[in-house]
Design an enzyme around this catalytic site. Sequence first.
Site, PDB file in Angstrom:
ATOM      1  N   ARG A  39      11.210   4.775   5.535  1.00  0.00           N
ATOM      2  CA  ARG A  39      10.770   6.155   5.443  1.00  0.00           C
ATOM      3  C   ARG A  39       9.542   6.369   6.310  1.00  0.00           C
ATOM      4  O   ARG A  39       8.521   5.701   6.127  1.00  0.00           O
ATOM      5  CB  ARG A  39      10.465   6.512   3.983  1.00  0.00           C
ATOM      6  CG  ARG A  39      10.111   7.971   3.773  1.00  0.00           C
ATOM      7  CD  ARG A  39      10.009   8.300   2.299  1.00  0.00           C
ATOM      8  NE  ARG A  39       8.947   7.542   1.636  1.00  0.00           N
ATOM      9  CZ  ARG A  39       8.622   7.691   0.359  1.00  0.00           C
ATOM     10  NH1 ARG A  39       9.293   8.532  -0.397  1.00  0.00           N
ATOM     11  NH2 ARG A  39       7.642   6.986  -0.174  1.00  0.00           N
ATOM     12  N   THR A  76       6.672  12.130   8.058  1.00  0.00           N
ATOM     13  CA  THR A  76       7.724  13.131   7.825  1.00  0.00           C
ATOM     14  C   THR A  76       8.509  12.884   6.541  1.00  0.00           C
ATOM     15  O   THR A  76       9.211  13.785   6.067  1.00  0.00           O
ATOM     16  CB  THR A  76       8.712  13.138   8.997  1.00  0.00           C
ATOM     17  OG1 THR A  76       9.430  11.891   9.021  1.00  0.00           O
ATOM     18  CG2 THR A  76       7.993  13.329  10.319  1.00  0.00           C
ATOM     19  N   ASP A 118       5.601   0.760  -5.458  1.00  0.00           N
ATOM     20  CA  ASP A 118       6.579   0.442  -4.430  1.00  0.00           C
ATOM     21  C   ASP A 118       7.385  -0.781  -4.870  1.00  0.00           C
ATOM     22  O   ASP A 118       6.840  -1.886  -4.969  1.00  0.00           O
ATOM     23  CB  ASP A 118       5.873   0.166  -3.100  1.00  0.00           C
ATOM     24  CG  ASP A 118       6.846  -0.021  -1.949  1.00  0.00           C
ATOM     25  OD1 ASP A 118       7.600  -1.024  -1.972  1.00  0.00           O
ATOM     26  OD2 ASP A 118       6.863   0.804  -1.038  1.00  0.00           O
ATOM     27  N   ASP A 124       7.327  -3.809  -2.407  1.00  0.00           N
ATOM     28  CA  ASP A 124       6.051  -4.525  -2.400  1.00  0.00           C
ATOM     29  C   ASP A 124       5.892  -5.373  -3.651  1.00  0.00           C
ATOM     30  O   ASP A 124       5.431  -6.521  -3.598  1.00  0.00           O
ATOM     31  CB  ASP A 124       4.883  -3.524  -2.315  1.00  0.00           C
ATOM     32  CG  ASP A 124       4.684  -3.000  -0.903  1.00  0.00           C
ATOM     33  OD1 ASP A 124       5.235  -3.607   0.045  1.00  0.00           O
ATOM     34  OD2 ASP A 124       4.002  -1.981  -0.746  1.00  0.00           O
TER      35      ASP A 124
END
Length: 211
Positions: free
Chosen positions: A106, A110, A202, A205
């Site tokens: 991602r 944006t 995340d 992560d």
Amino acid sequence: MSQKHLTIIDHPLVQHKLTIMRQKDVSTAGFRRLLREISLLLAYEVTRELELTTTRIETPICEMDAPMLEGKKLALISILRAGNGLLDGILEMIPSARVGFVGLYRDPETLQPVQYYNKVPKELDARMTIVVDPMLATGNSLVAAIDLLKQAGAKNLRFLCLLAAPEGVERMRQAHPDVPIFTAALDERLDDHGYIVPGLGDAGDRMFGTK
């Protein structure tokens, strides 16, 4: 809880393990173990509609017509990299599944998906295809992945995740209303950075220790 487009898997063991995973002090090893365990439980629900046929077998007592899976081996598609955490657990239960990978990240500005890898099994048109990724946030990456899989011939698609945000569910409903979503929880919303709230951070992560 189930709607036409969204199924929330509220089994007590699923909810218990998810609560532990949400806690910020869970170790990388612990998070990875819990993700593998919960993926086995989620897999039962997402594969509930696999088609069966019967075959003649002989038990120690007598012959019988017994149920067996019918058709092509199902396909599991991991959205890299975090999808591999769910994939590993599901493969323990369905080791004969065919496996594919879609690499998307991602763009932090944006929030749109950028593809960097795509390798999927053959004959997707004849297979139930289950796409896995722990998080359904904006839905942009998932929509892009489903677009690629449909172009490759997939028709019978499902998506499995740990957590979903309402924004991502709605994005999928608009783009691919024929693809049901299976998740352990529908959280409140996305924050300004596109993270699920309350979420669990995340997933990639936390799974790989790359905070």
